[in-house]
Design a protein around this motif. Structure first.
Motif, mmCIF file in Angstrom:
data_model
loop_
_atom_site.group_PDB
_atom_site.id
_atom_site.type_symbol
_atom_site.label_atom_id
_atom_site.label_comp_id
_atom_site.label_asym_id
_atom_site.label_seq_id
_atom_site.Cartn_x
_atom_site.Cartn_y
_atom_site.Cartn_z
ATOM 1 N N LEU A 190 31.052 -8.545 -14.457
ATOM 2 C CA LEU A 190 32.472 -8.764 -14.147
ATOM 3 C C LEU A 190 33.282 -8.988 -15.414
ATOM 4 O O LEU A 190 34.513 -8.955 -15.395
ATOM 5 N N ARG A 191 32.588 -9.207 -16.543
ATOM 6 C CA ARG A 191 33.270 -9.435 -17.812
ATOM 7 C C ARG A 191 33.595 -8.120 -18.540
ATOM 8 O O ARG A 191 34.339 -8.145 -19.532
ATOM 9 N N GLN A 192 33.037 -7.035 -18.050
ATOM 10 C CA GLN A 192 33.391 -5.738 -18.644
ATOM 11 C C GLN A 192 34.875 -5.486 -18.406
ATOM 12 O O GLN A 192 35.385 -5.739 -17.292
ATOM 13 N N PRO A 193 35.596 -4.996 -19.405
ATOM 14 C CA PRO A 193 37.053 -4.827 -19.278
ATOM 15 C C PRO A 193 37.490 -4.090 -18.013
ATOM 16 O O PRO A 193 38.451 -4.495 -17.345
ATOM 17 N N TYR A 194 36.789 -3.006 -17.670
ATOM 18 C CA TYR A 194 37.185 -2.222 -16.499
ATOM 19 C C TYR A 194 37.102 -3.051 -15.228
ATOM 20 O O TYR A 194 38.050 -3.083 -14.427
ATOM 21 N N TYR A 195 35.963 -3.750 -15.016
ATOM 22 C CA TYR A 195 35.782 -4.526 -13.787
ATOM 23 C C TYR A 195 36.582 -5.826 -13.824
ATOM 24 O O TYR A 195 37.033 -6.307 -12.788
ATOM 25 N N GLN A 196 36.768 -6.361 -14.998
ATOM 26 C CA GLN A 196 37.604 -7.556 -15.122
ATOM 27 C C GLN A 196 39.049 -7.236 -14.757
ATOM 28 O O GLN A 196 39.728 -8.027 -14.095
ATOM 29 N N ARG A 197 39.491 -6.061 -15.141
ATOM 30 C CA ARG A 197 40.877 -5.643 -14.865
ATOM 31 C C ARG A 197 41.082 -5.304 -13.386
ATOM 32 O O ARG A 197 42.127 -5.593 -12.806
ATOM 33 N N ASN A 198 40.069 -4.713 -12.755
ATOM 34 C CA ASN A 198 40.220 -4.252 -11.373
ATOM 35 C C ASN A 198 39.635 -5.200 -10.325
ATOM 36 O O ASN A 198 39.727 -4.911 -9.130
ATOM 37 N N TYR A 199 39.071 -6.304 -10.784
ATOM 38 C CA TYR A 199 38.515 -7.268 -9.811
ATOM 39 C C TYR A 199 39.629 -7.781 -8.894
ATOM 40 O O TYR A 199 40.718 -8.133 -9.345
ATOM 41 N N TYR A 200 39.313 -7.830 -7.599
ATOM 42 C CA TYR A 200 40.312 -8.295 -6.619
ATOM 43 C C TYR A 200 39.922 -9.620 -5.971
ATOM 44 O O TYR A 200 40.697 -10.572 -5.986
ATOM 45 N N ALA A 201 38.725 -9.691 -5.385
ATOM 46 C CA ALA A 201 38.346 -10.907 -4.661
ATOM 47 C C ALA A 201 36.846 -10.919 -4.406
ATOM 48 O O ALA A 201 36.157 -9.894 -4.517
ATOM 49 N N ALA A 202 36.359 -12.102 -4.051
ATOM 50 C CA ALA A 202 34.967 -12.266 -3.639
ATOM 51 C C ALA A 202 34.952 -12.717 -2.188
ATOM 52 O O ALA A 202 35.886 -13.371 -1.720
ATOM 53 N N GLY A 203 33.920 -12.330 -1.476
ATOM 54 C CA GLY A 203 33.849 -12.699 -0.072
ATOM 55 C C GLY A 203 32.433 -13.024 0.366
ATOM 56 O O GLY A 203 31.452 -12.540 -0.203
ATOM 57 N N ARG A 204 32.342 -13.869 1.366
ATOM 58 C CA ARG A 204 31.038 -14.293 1.913
ATOM 59 C C ARG A 204 31.007 -13.926 3.405
ATOM 60 O O ARG A 204 31.929 -14.227 4.156
ATOM 61 N N VAL A 205 29.933 -13.282 3.801
ATOM 62 C CA VAL A 205 29.781 -12.880 5.199
ATOM 63 C C VAL A 205 29.356 -14.084 6.032
ATOM 64 O O VAL A 205 28.400 -14.776 5.696
#
Length: 206
Positions: A190-205
């Motif tokens: 998640l620290r990679q620039p691409y994923y850090q920039r496009n991260y939206y949310a985390a969820g638990r089922v």
């Protein structure tokens, strides 16, 4: 002489009758001893890893074989596990690593991101999730990024005005596993620039 012998027998009989009368009175006290009623002969209790985590499997003593498995996955994923993670999840993810990307599919011959997530959740947890990342987001309870833990889902979108387009399964230490269009099933950070920039949310089922 006869009188003396009779007196001795009478004394012995009296003594014996005393002991036989006293002993039965002690028996109920022994059987009702609260120590025996509350004693447990179970060597250890089986407790859930975390009552708040619906995916926490019942804990068992860690064996030498288990420790080798966790060490192997720690090296394979470049993630430091603490032996409390779901071993079946780690083993299943390991089997999928390297699967090529294929849009609309969810097999080890090829899979897209949501197909990979649904396949793993079905295999490990017996849960059927929605097929697309956007609809899958409706299946989860949104959680803070700093509260995410192994087995939770992470979602991505390119801008606030665009819908969710990608999903992966969180592992640990900021790492997650997903099926990327440019490499198939892999582990990213998640620290990679691409994923850090496009991260939206985390969820638990639930």
């Amino acid at each position: 002489m006869k009188n003396s012998i009779l007196c001795i027998f009478a004394a012995v009989a009296l003594a014996l009758s005393y002991f036989y009368e006293v002993k039965p009175e002690a028996a109920p006290e022994e059987t009702q001893n609260p120590v025996f009623e509350s004693a447990s002969f179970v060597p250890f209790a089986l407790d859930g890893n975390d009552a708040a985590n619906p995916f926490a499997k019942t804990s068992h003593p860690i064996t030498y074989k288990d420790s080798l498995i966790y060490k192997y996955h720690s090296q394979n994923f470049a993630v430091k596990f603490d032996y409390s993670e779901d071993k079946e999840l780690l083993e299943t993810v390991s089997e999928w690593i390297g699967t090529p990307y294929r849009s609309g599919s969810s097999s080890k011959k090829g899979t897209d991101c949501s197909g990979f997530v649904t396949a793993v959740y079905r295999q490990v947890y017996g849960i059927n999730l929605s097929r697309s990342s956007r609809s899958m987001f409706q299946d989860v309870q949104r959680i803070k990024k700093d509260s995410v833990r192994t087995g939770d889902l992470v979602f991505f979108r390119r801008s606030p005005k665009q819908p969710i387009y990608h999903v992966g399964i969180y592992l640990k230490d900021g790492k997650f596993v997903h099926s990327a269009t440019n490499g198939g099933v892999m582990i990213s950070s998640l620290r990679q620039p691409y994923y850090q920039r496009n991260y939206y949310a985390a969820g638990r089922v639930n």
